[in-house]
Scaffold this motif. Structure first.
Motif, PDB file in Angstrom:
ATOM      1  N   UNK A 167      -1.473   1.645  12.440  1.00 36.48           N
ATOM      2  CA  UNK A 167      -1.352   2.990  11.865  1.00 36.48           C
ATOM      3  C   UNK A 167      -2.721   3.613  11.662  1.00 36.48           C
ATOM      4  N   UNK A 168      -3.690   2.812  11.222  1.00 41.32           N
ATOM      5  CA  UNK A 168      -5.056   3.316  11.046  1.00 41.32           C
ATOM      6  C   UNK A 168      -5.626   3.798  12.375  1.00 41.32           C
ATOM      7  N   UNK A 169      -5.394   3.024  13.434  1.00 42.64           N
ATOM      8  CA  UNK A 169      -5.898   3.422  14.755  1.00 42.64           C
ATOM      9  C   UNK A 169      -5.159   4.647  15.281  1.00 42.64           C
ATOM     10  N   UNK A 170      -3.847   4.736  15.021  1.00 43.54           N
ATOM     11  CA  UNK A 170      -3.072   5.891  15.480  1.00 43.54           C
ATOM     12  C   UNK A 170      -3.493   7.169  14.755  1.00 43.54           C
ATOM     13  N   UNK A 171      -3.940   7.035  13.512  1.00 43.62           N
ATOM     14  CA  UNK A 171      -4.356   8.204  12.734  1.00 43.62           C
ATOM     15  C   UNK A 171      -5.539   8.916  13.375  1.00 43.62           C
ATOM     16  N   UNK A 172      -6.373   8.176  14.111  1.00 41.24           N
ATOM     17  CA  UNK A 172      -7.530   8.810  14.745  1.00 41.24           C
ATOM     18  C   UNK A 172      -7.107   9.841  15.778  1.00 41.24           C
ATOM     19  N   UNK A 173      -5.945   9.646  16.409  1.00 37.42           N
ATOM     20  CA  UNK A 173      -5.461  10.635  17.384  1.00 37.42           C
ATOM     21  C   UNK A 173      -5.156  11.943  16.687  1.00 37.42           C
ATOM     22  N   UNK A 174      -4.420  11.876  15.586  1.00 36.62           N
ATOM     23  CA  UNK A 174      -4.042  13.101  14.861  1.00 36.62           C
ATOM     24  C   UNK A 174      -5.253  13.715  14.165  1.00 36.62           C
ATOM     25  N   UNK A 175      -6.224  12.892  13.795  1.00 38.06           N
ATOM     26  CA  UNK A 175      -7.453  13.435  13.213  1.00 38.06           C
ATOM     27  C   UNK A 175      -8.202  14.267  14.244  1.00 38.06           C
ATOM     28  N   UNK A 176      -8.292  13.750  15.467  1.00 41.62           N
ATOM     29  CA  UNK A 176      -8.949  14.508  16.524  1.00 41.62           C
ATOM     30  C   UNK A 176      -8.209  15.809  16.815  1.00 41.62           C
ATOM     31  N   UNK A 177      -6.883  15.731  16.895  1.00 39.20           N
ATOM     32  CA  UNK A 177      -6.097  16.938  17.153  1.00 39.20           C
ATOM     33  C   UNK A 177      -6.165  17.912  15.986  1.00 39.20           C
ATOM     34  N   UNK A 178      -6.306  17.373  14.770  1.00 34.89           N
ATOM     35  CA  UNK A 178      -6.438  18.247  13.607  1.00 34.89           C
ATOM     36  C   UNK A 178      -7.683  19.106  13.671  1.00 34.89           C
ATOM     37  N   UNK A 179      -8.715  18.608  14.342  1.00 36.30           N
ATOM     38  CA  UNK A 179      -9.948  19.383  14.512  1.00 36.30           C
ATOM     39  C   UNK A 179      -9.814  20.396  15.642  1.00 36.30           C
ATOM     40  N   UNK A 180      -9.105  20.016  16.698  1.00 40.25           N
ATOM     41  CA  UNK A 180      -9.020  20.856  17.888  1.00 40.25           C
ATOM     42  C   UNK A 180      -7.981  21.965  17.738  1.00 40.25           C
TER      43      UNK A 180
END
Length: 269
Positions: A167-180
């Protein structure tokens, strides 16, 4: 002359203050995220109410039809629903980040003389705590309903640990998309477009061997299926340790790919 005040001494002092250590900076932003939960406790609905609804609904709605017994189905489906619930909660990491960007808060953070990744790491650490709360609630409710893990309580702990890593690793995807992504609604639409097929077209609810051959091929390579199989392996002692190692490799790969990408967009967008 009057003695200069403390504020005047700070303003006239030309010595630049030292930047805080990375751990301290990350802990400060983690504390900020905790304070947000304290003042807006409704943020915990997704990790308290939703797990309960999912577990009760799928166990008693489909248990009798699929397994002939809600008790047997509960032992099978709880690890799957645990993975599904926590995986879907990870999208809120990007949603919270997107809100801060729209308000202009992150522009201030990027101007601070701190270790820049601490802004994101602190928030992700608190989100991991939220995942742990959701897992604890679901496992506790499962025990009350009659869930009995064959590998014992230690197996449950190991299963939750491997799920938290993913889940921690998957959160990085949504964090990146949250910026874009430009808006919160767009980000939610994108995340649900990926999470719904991945979670439902997996081994969460049924054994893939009961599916058509063409669907089995997709389910067998679905990352959520690997995570569900690994959690079931640890909780019930079935399967092999290879399932666990695959999830570890997937988690490391996600962090290695999307961690640097997230920081690139964070610094340049």
């Amino acid at each position: 002359m009057n003695k200069p005040s403390a504020i005047e001494e700070i303003l006239t002092n030309r010595t630049r203050p030292k930047s805080p250590p990375a751990i301290q900076a990350s802990a400060t932003f983690a504390w900020r995220a905790l304070l947000r939960i304290r003042y807006v406790p409704e943020q915990l609905f997704d990790v308290t109410v939703f797990p309960i609804i999912f577990l009760l609904m799928f166990t008693y709605l489909f248990g009798g039809a699929i397994s002939g017994s809600t008790g047997e189905y509960l032992n099978f489906v709880l690890p799957g629903i645990l993975v599904m619930t926590v995986s879907m909660i990870t999208m809120y990491t990007g949603l919270d980040l997107n809100k801060d960007i729209e308000k202009g808060v992150f522009d201030r953070f990027r101007s601070l003389p701190i270790w820049q990744p601490s802004v994101l790491v602190g928030a992700l650490l608190v989100d991991t705590l939220r995942y742990l709360i959701a897992s604890t609630i679901m496992v506790t409710l499962g025990y009350i309903l009659g869930f009995r893990p064959e590998a014992g309580f230690s197996g449950v702990i190991m299963g939750v640990v491997i799920l938290l890593l993913f889940s921690f690793s998957l959160s990085w995807i949504w964090t990146m998309l949250g910026i874009i992504v430009r808006s919160e609604k767009a980000l939610m639409g994108i995340s649900m477009m990926f999470l719904f097929p991945l979670t439902f077209l997996s081994s969460v609810f049924v054994d893939p061997s009961t599916m058509p051959n063409w669907l089995q091929k997709f389910v067998d390579i679905n990352p959520i299926t690997f995570v569900v199989d690994a959690v079931r392996t640890l909780i019930h002692g079935t399967g092999t340790n290879g399932d666990v190692m695959i999830v570890i490799y997937i988690s490391i790969a996600l962090i290695a790919i999307f961690g640097p990408l997230t920081m690139y967009f964070f610094k340049n967008k």
